[in-house]
Design an enzyme around this catalytic site. Structure first.
Site, short mmCIF file in Angstrom:
data_model
loop_
_atom_site.label_atom_id
_atom_site.label_comp_id
_atom_site.label_asym_id
_atom_site.label_seq_id
_atom_site.Cartn_x
_atom_site.Cartn_y
_atom_site.Cartn_z
N SER A 140 0.92 -1.34 0.07
CA SER A 140 0.02 -0.16 0.05
C SER A 140 0.88 1.21 0.04
O SER A 140 2.05 1.23 0.63
CB SER A 140 -0.78 0.12 1.21
OG SER A 140 -1.53 1.20 1.53
N TYR A 153 -0.95 -0.54 10.50
CA TYR A 153 -1.31 -0.70 8.87
C TYR A 153 0.01 -0.35 7.97
O TYR A 153 0.53 -1.40 7.44
CB TYR A 153 -2.51 -0.42 8.43
CG TYR A 153 -3.03 -0.84 6.98
CD1 TYR A 153 -3.47 -2.04 6.60
CD2 TYR A 153 -2.59 0.23 5.79
CE1 TYR A 153 -3.69 -2.20 5.27
CE2 TYR A 153 -2.80 0.06 4.81
CZ TYR A 153 -3.59 -1.24 4.33
OH TYR A 153 -3.95 -1.44 3.02
P1 NAP Z 1 -11.26 -6.03 1.05
O1 NAP Z 1 -12.16 -5.66 0.01
O2 NAP Z 1 -11.75 -5.66 2.54
O3 NAP Z 1 -11.11 -7.76 1.02
C1 NAP Z 1 -10.01 -8.22 1.89
C2 NAP Z 1 -10.02 -9.71 1.32
O4 NAP Z 1 -9.24 -10.33 2.38
C3 NAP Z 1 -11.47 -10.56 1.37
O5 NAP Z 1 -11.19 -11.40 0.51
C4 NAP Z 1 -11.15 -11.32 2.91
O6 NAP Z 1 -12.00 -12.63 2.73
C5 NAP Z 1 -9.64 -11.40 2.86
N1 NAP Z 1 -9.17 -11.85 4.36
C6 NAP Z 1 -9.21 -10.93 5.28
N2 NAP Z 1 -8.79 -11.43 6.15
C7 NAP Z 1 -8.50 -12.67 6.24
C8 NAP Z 1 -7.79 -13.81 6.77
N3 NAP Z 1 -7.56 -13.84 7.90
N4 NAP Z 1 -7.68 -15.02 5.97
C9 NAP Z 1 -7.84 -15.19 4.59
N5 NAP Z 1 -8.49 -14.12 4.12
C10 NAP Z 1 -8.81 -12.91 4.49
O7 NAP Z 1 -9.83 -5.88 0.75
P2 NAP Z 1 -9.11 -4.86 -0.49
O8 NAP Z 1 -9.58 -3.46 -0.24
O9 NAP Z 1 -9.46 -5.52 -1.63
O10 NAP Z 1 -7.61 -4.96 -0.32
C11 NAP Z 1 -6.79 -6.00 -0.76
C12 NAP Z 1 -5.57 -5.63 -0.20
O11 NAP Z 1 -4.90 -4.38 -0.91
C13 NAP Z 1 -5.09 -5.64 1.27
O12 NAP Z 1 -3.87 -6.18 1.33
C14 NAP Z 1 -4.93 -4.18 1.50
O13 NAP Z 1 -4.20 -3.80 2.40
C15 NAP Z 1 -4.49 -3.78 0.04
N6 NAP Z 1 -4.88 -2.28 -0.32
C16 NAP Z 1 -6.14 -1.94 -0.31
C17 NAP Z 1 -6.34 -0.51 -0.74
C18 NAP Z 1 -7.87 0.02 -0.73
O14 NAP Z 1 -7.99 1.08 -0.89
N7 NAP Z 1 -8.77 -0.78 -0.64
C19 NAP Z 1 -5.34 0.43 -0.70
C20 NAP Z 1 -4.02 -0.08 -0.68
C21 NAP Z 1 -4.03 -1.38 -0.43
P3 NAP Z 1 -13.52 -12.97 3.17
O15 NAP Z 1 -14.36 -11.94 2.31
O16 NAP Z 1 -13.64 -14.23 2.89
O17 NAP Z 1 -13.34 -12.30 4.62
#
Ligand code: NAP
Length: 243
Positions: A140, A153
């Site tokens: 991130s 984070y």
């Molecule tokens: P999200 O929509 O909140 O989805 C999170 C995913 O991670 C879901 O599929 C969830 O599974 C899974 N997950 C969470 N805890 C878990 C665990 N203990 N074991 C297995 N699976 C788990 O997340 P996102 O926004 O797409 O983010 C994905 C990645 O991008 C993350 O690493 C985040 O830090 C990074 N990121 C996101 C953003 C942003 O703005 N969205 C920005 C920078 C970086 P379930 O649905 O089954 O719970």
């Protein structure tokens, strides 16, 4: 070029993970993906894309190393070989640091950092043996610049960047590349947790003036999976936020 290759995506049910699973299936790859709590979303994704027979949903908590090893075995059983792992599952537990408790800190370390260790470690021997492998961590911008409220984070996301640089050097001689993407604000459930008044302020800080789409991060991940001469790198996908 991804056609016929096999990839594992952690946290594939929503957001960036789901977009990556979709992009990989569309590119002709076989895809295993993990989910933790959302079986319905996992089943829905499989039935949406699964008629092509190239998708496998696996229930696993990324915090558990034995489950990571089992997940990789299941993917290999189904598709014979694994070419790359996308370490995507991640959580936030944002709070001003003076209010942050041990649970907020530990949970973030466990999922984001221990989850990174678990899946890279579980895959690395196979990659070394076959002299080929791709590891992409979804880090991130928060790991590159300070964002108040994200001390836990940011630590994990900066940790992933240190991790890819070191591992890239260790395993380059085995034909393995290790890279990260660093998204800025992306339209996922994680973004939706941010209060509306704060969202407008954030948009004003983004040079391109908008939040990103999950598919725009998936494009960068697929690019890294295809690349043979990029390792130890971080690609920002953030509309210029880090500048
Ligand atoms: P999200 O929509 O909140 O989805 C999170 C995913 O991670 C879901 O599929 C969830 O599974 C899974 N997950 C969470 N805890 C878990 C665990 N203990 N074991 C297995 N699976 C788990 O997340 P996102 O926004 O797409 O983010 C994905 C990645 O991008 C993350 O690493 C985040 O830090 C990074 N990121 C996101 C953003 C942003 O703005 N969205 C920005 C920078 C970086 P379930 O649905 O089954 O719970």
């Amino acid at each position: 070029m991804l056609t016929g290759q096999t990839f594992l995506v952690t946290g594939g049910t929503r957001g960036i993970g789901k977009a990556t699973v979709t992009a990989l299936i569309e590119a002709g790859a076989n895809v295993g993906f993990t989910y933790q709590s959302n079986k319905e979303a996992a089943d829905e994704l499989c039935s949406m894309l699964g008629e092509k027979g190239r998708i496998l949903a696996i229930h696993a908590d990324v915090q558990d190393f034995s489950q990571a090893k089992l997940t990789i075995e299941k993917v290999k059983d189904r598709f014979k070989q694994l070419h790359g792992v996308i370490i995507n599952a991640g959580i936030t537990k944002d709070k001003s640091f003076y209010l942050m408790n041990e649970e907020d800190w530990d949970a973030t370390m466990q999922v984001n950092l221990k989850g990174t260790f678990n899946y890279a470690r579980a895959a690395i021997y196979d990659f070394m043996k076959q002299k080929y492998g791709r590891i992409v961590c979804v880090s991130s911008v928060s790991g590159m610049k300070g964002i108040p409220g994200q001390a836990n984070y940011s630590t994990t996301k900066a940790g992933q960047i240190g991790f890819v640089k070191t591992l890239a050097k260790e395993v380059s001689r085995y034909g393995i590349t290790v890279n990260a993407v660093a998204p800025g604000y992306i339209e996922t459930d994680m973004w939706r947790t941010i209060p509306d008044n704060h969202k407008e302020k954030i948009r004003q800080e983004i040079p391109l003036g908008r939040v990103g789409e999950p598919s725009e991060v998936a494009d960068a991940i697929c690019f890294l999976l295809k690349s043979s001469y990029i390792t130890g790198s971080v690609i920002t996908v953030d509309g210029g936020l880090h500048v």
